[in-house]
Design an enzyme around this catalytic site. Structure first.
Site, mmCIF file in Angstrom:
data_model
loop_
_atom_site.group_PDB
_atom_site.id
_atom_site.type_symbol
_atom_site.label_atom_id
_atom_site.label_comp_id
_atom_site.label_asym_id
_atom_site.label_seq_id
_atom_site.Cartn_x
_atom_site.Cartn_y
_atom_site.Cartn_z
ATOM 1 N N ARG A 260 -3.974 -42.062 18.081
ATOM 2 C CA ARG A 260 -4.160 -40.666 17.655
ATOM 3 C C ARG A 260 -4.219 -40.539 16.137
ATOM 4 N NH1 ARG A 260 -0.040 -37.811 17.845
ATOM 5 N NH2 ARG A 260 0.724 -38.679 19.810
ATOM 6 N N TYR B 289 -21.183 -19.101 15.274
ATOM 7 C CA TYR B 289 -21.144 -19.553 16.672
ATOM 8 C C TYR B 289 -20.171 -18.684 17.479
ATOM 9 C CZ TYR B 289 -20.940 -22.928 20.521
ATOM 10 O OH TYR B 289 -21.003 -23.545 21.742
ATOM 11 N N ASP C 4 -20.648 -24.135 8.731
ATOM 12 C CA ASP C 4 -21.061 -24.815 9.950
ATOM 13 C C ASP C 4 -22.558 -25.061 9.796
ATOM 14 O OD1 ASP C 4 -22.013 -25.462 12.493
ATOM 15 O OD2 ASP C 4 -20.647 -24.110 13.538
ATOM 16 N N LYS D 111 -25.002 -32.006 18.816
ATOM 17 C CA LYS D 111 -26.377 -31.542 18.654
ATOM 18 C C LYS D 111 -27.220 -32.635 17.979
ATOM 19 C CE LYS D 111 -24.366 -27.986 20.428
ATOM 20 N NZ LYS D 111 -23.863 -26.861 19.656
HETATM 21 C C1 LIG Z 1 -22.656 -26.165 19.643
HETATM 22 C C2 LIG Z 1 -22.158 -25.559 18.403
HETATM 23 C C3 LIG Z 1 -20.797 -25.514 18.112
HETATM 24 C C4 LIG Z 1 -19.754 -26.030 19.077
HETATM 25 O O1 LIG Z 1 -19.853 -27.393 19.212
HETATM 26 P P1 LIG Z 1 -19.330 -28.169 20.537
HETATM 27 O O2 LIG Z 1 -19.594 -29.587 20.177
HETATM 28 O O3 LIG Z 1 -20.118 -27.662 21.689
HETATM 29 O O4 LIG Z 1 -17.879 -27.837 20.646
HETATM 30 C C5 LIG Z 1 -20.399 -24.964 16.910
HETATM 31 N N1 LIG Z 1 -21.302 -24.452 16.045
HETATM 32 C C6 LIG Z 1 -22.612 -24.470 16.295
HETATM 33 C C7 LIG Z 1 -23.548 -23.901 15.298
HETATM 34 C C8 LIG Z 1 -23.091 -25.022 17.472
HETATM 35 O O5 LIG Z 1 -24.406 -25.027 17.733
#
Ligand SMILES: *Cc1c(COP(=O)(O)O)cnc(C)c1O
Length: 400
Positions: free
Chosen positions: A62, A120, A191, A216
């Site tokens: 961890r 998000y 983000d 992504k």
């Molecule tokens: C998908 C996404 C998230 C969340 O990510 P996960 O890996 O699904 O937890 C956060 N911000 C954006 C812009 C996203 O497209």
């Protein structure tokens, strides 16, 4: 004389960034280490470790793992534009783990956060459900500089933005936000999942921390979930320290897959940029299409910021058919290459109607309040042949 190393390009860094001179067994790829614990030779070694006298990175799974650490080093080098000891990265189990752990690590009761309103959806849910529970105040504001500036208070600790955003691909004036935050001694977090380190360089603009859902584009193959926070080494160390308590660590298998996907990031993003722009242009010229949102189209609301901050528009194109929700469903059902699914940024093209998927629970009124149009379609353009994707969409448009 120490020769200055020439700067390396993003493709080179996607493959080699943060590489040690020699790997275990002289292997060309990082080894996949699955161990949950790392034994000590004797109590003297343990004692030295506890005193901080040993340069021994691993202790328990961890708190760190060599496979995860190798991918973190590569991501830090890629985001920083080269090896930079002042920049570090910490991987987590999902994009949401990265977002929630970062905010929990950085905030305390009485402080205030400014979120741009179209971050998000689960980031918004986290603010409403958890930050309020822990006495942290927050505001959601329009993604423009004036609205952000107007929301700044004495207690504001963080400005949290996203670019490009979902589903309208808004791009905030990043330099303006950084400038404002510096003057007011506020930390900035972005983000940048939709942008990737190939299309946007937030650290170079002075942003404190960049978050990606590695699920992504960075993973890129729709086969893993993960998240990463990249920023100044001190801040990342503080977040990592809390991660040992919060527990949302990245599994080594997952890190290995991410490290493999990452090697083709620049190639893939180039293709996503090129195909998505071509598809956006084609849709904009089509009589059955009412409106198209893509940052690199001259018609986009934030085209000027997009031109300034983005090297490419990415793979996501949003559009609305003249016929509304029903016409949208006919199109989504008629295409054969894109699959109906949430997510984005993978090699496979995906398509969805936000009113029927990510914003379904809001109901028509809730969607109207958020500006989510009923007829909206969001496509994540994959790396399939552009001619095939174009023909598929044109056939489907004919059918609806
Ligand atoms: C998908 C996404 C998230 C969340 O990510 P996960 O890996 O699904 O937890 C956060 N911000 C954006 C812009 C996203 O497209």
């Amino acid at each position: 004389m120490t020769a200055r190393k020439p700067p390396l390009g993003p493709s080179t860094l996607s493959v080699h960034g943060g590489e040690p001179p020699v790997r275990a067994g002289r292997s060309i790829t990082e080894p996949l280490v699955l161990a949950s614990t790392y034994p000590f030779a004797d109590t003297a070694e343990l004692h030295a470790f506890m005193q901080g006298e040993l340069d021994r990175p691993e202790e328990y799974g961890r708190y760190g793992n060599p496979t995860v650490a190798a991918v973190e080093a590569r991501l830090a080098a890629l985001e920083a534009g080269g090896a930079d000891p002042a920049v570090a990265a910490v991987l987590m189990s999902s994009g949401m783990a990265a977002i929630t752990s970062t905010l929990l690590a950085m905030l305390r009761a009485g402080q205030h956060v400014i979120f741009t309103a179209d971050v998000y959806r689960k980031t918004r849910v986290f603010a409403r459900t958890y930050l309020s529970k822990f006495g942290v105040e927050f505001d959601f504001v329009e993604p423009n500089l004036g609205a952000i500036e107007a929301a700044v208070r004495e207690q504001t600790k963080i400005i949290f933005t996203e670019a490009p955003t979902n589903p309208y691909l808004r791009v905030v004036d990043l330099e303006g936000v950084v400038e404002l935050a510096r003057r007011a001694r506020i930390k900035t977090i972005i983000d940048a999942t939709f942008a990737t380190p190939i299309n946007m360089r937030p650290l170079a603009l002075g942003v404190d921390a960049v978050i990606h859902s590695t699920t992504k584009y960075l993973g890129g193959h729709n086969d893993l979930l993960g998240g990463v926070v990249i920023g100044k080494a001190g801040l990342i160390a503080a977040i990592r320290e809390q991660l040992g308590t919060l527990g949302g660590i990245c599994d080594p298998h997952n890190a290995y897959l991410l490290g493999r996907g990452l090697k083709t990031l620049a190639l893939r993003v180039e293709r996503h940029n090129h195909s998505a722009l071509a598809i956006a242009r084609m849709l904009e010229a089509h009589p059955k299409v009412a409106q198209v949102w893509y940052p690199m189209l001259e018609s986009h609301q934030d085209h000027a910021s997009a031109r300034q901050y983005l090297g490419g528009g990415g793979g996501v194109v949003s559009f609305e058919l003249s016929g509304g929700l029903a016409a949208g469903s006919r199109l989504v059902d008629a295409v054969t290459i894109p699959k109906i699914a949430p997510s984005l940024g993978g090699v496979e093209s995906l398509i969805e109607q936000p009113a029927l998927m990510s914003f379904y629970d809001q109901g028509p009124e809730g969607r109207a309040a958020l500006g989510i149009r009923e007829g909206l379609i969001r496509m994540s353009v994959g790396i399939e042949d552009l001619d095939d994707l174009r023909a598929d969409l044109l056939n489907a448009l004919d059918a609806c």
